[in-house]
Write an enzyme that holds these catalytic residues in place. Sequence first.
Site, short mmCIF file in Angstrom:
data_model
loop_
_atom_site.label_atom_id
_atom_site.label_comp_id
_atom_site.label_asym_id
_atom_site.label_seq_id
_atom_site.Cartn_x
_atom_site.Cartn_y
_atom_site.Cartn_z
N GLU A 42 7.32 2.78 -0.49
CA GLU A 42 6.95 2.06 0.72
C GLU A 42 6.45 3.05 1.77
OE1 GLU A 42 5.96 -0.32 3.53
OE2 GLU A 42 6.65 -1.22 1.65
N ILE A 43 5.32 2.74 2.40
CA ILE A 43 4.72 3.67 3.35
C ILE A 43 5.37 3.61 4.73
CG2 ILE A 43 2.90 2.10 4.17
CD1 ILE A 43 0.99 4.57 4.03
N ASN A 75 3.15 7.52 0.70
CA ASN A 75 1.86 6.85 0.61
C ASN A 75 1.44 6.90 -0.86
OD1 ASN A 75 -0.84 6.07 0.59
ND2 ASN A 75 -1.30 7.06 2.53
N ALA A 76 1.67 5.83 -1.59
CA ALA A 76 1.38 5.80 -3.03
C ALA A 76 -0.11 5.94 -3.30
CB ALA A 76 1.90 4.50 -3.64
N ASP A 98 -1.24 -6.00 1.33
CA ASP A 98 -2.03 -6.26 2.53
C ASP A 98 -3.46 -6.60 2.10
OD1 ASP A 98 -3.51 -6.15 4.90
OD2 ASP A 98 -2.29 -4.52 5.71
N GLU A 176 8.70 -11.58 0.29
CA GLU A 176 7.48 -12.26 0.71
C GLU A 176 7.32 -13.59 -0.01
OE1 GLU A 176 4.12 -13.06 2.86
OE2 GLU A 176 5.49 -11.39 3.18
#
Length: 198
Positions: A42-43, A75-76, A98, A176
Amino acid sequence: MDRLYAQPPSPVVQWCDIGCGYGGLLASLSAAFPNKTMLGLEIRDRVAEFCRRRVMEMRSEYPGCYGNVAFERTNAMKFLPNYFAKGSLEKLFFCYPDPHFKKKKNRQRIISTQLLAEYAYVLQEGGGVAYVVTDVPELFDWMVQRFEQHPLFERRGERDHADDPVSKFVRDLTDEAQRVDKSDRGKQDASFWRVVNP
């Protein structure tokens, strides 16, 4: 949930959730597949920290469980190959990414031709699977099109996808997904084999 693992999970990460959000998918998968080692990337720093706290609380509440899942802030899109050896992952998850609706932002989408080469690098040849799910039809079409055009991926048939027990987790058991269920938006999901290098 006071069961013990039949055998300890592998020390090598086997399943990875890219852009794991608040960690709901891996929390569910961790309990259902205790012998699989999972990592969420996760960023957002606060969200990654929330995931870490969440799994620590679950481990305290259910001793002997949830030892097979961890979370990392990174940051993948930039650093994924730094985390995994070639062909080491069995599964990759892309859940409700996103959409970056503006055309000039499309290059920031988590699924792109360039990034698919990196995902293919870390997935096992001839057996690794990438899963996608979203409630944005245009983004779903974008992701499917890129996967289908890539020579190292092949879309799984509806039967293979539906019969895979992990597919339901990806579709319905993320944080989500629960928000989407409360709205009138539909969900679209698919999965793709990592084929053998030609």
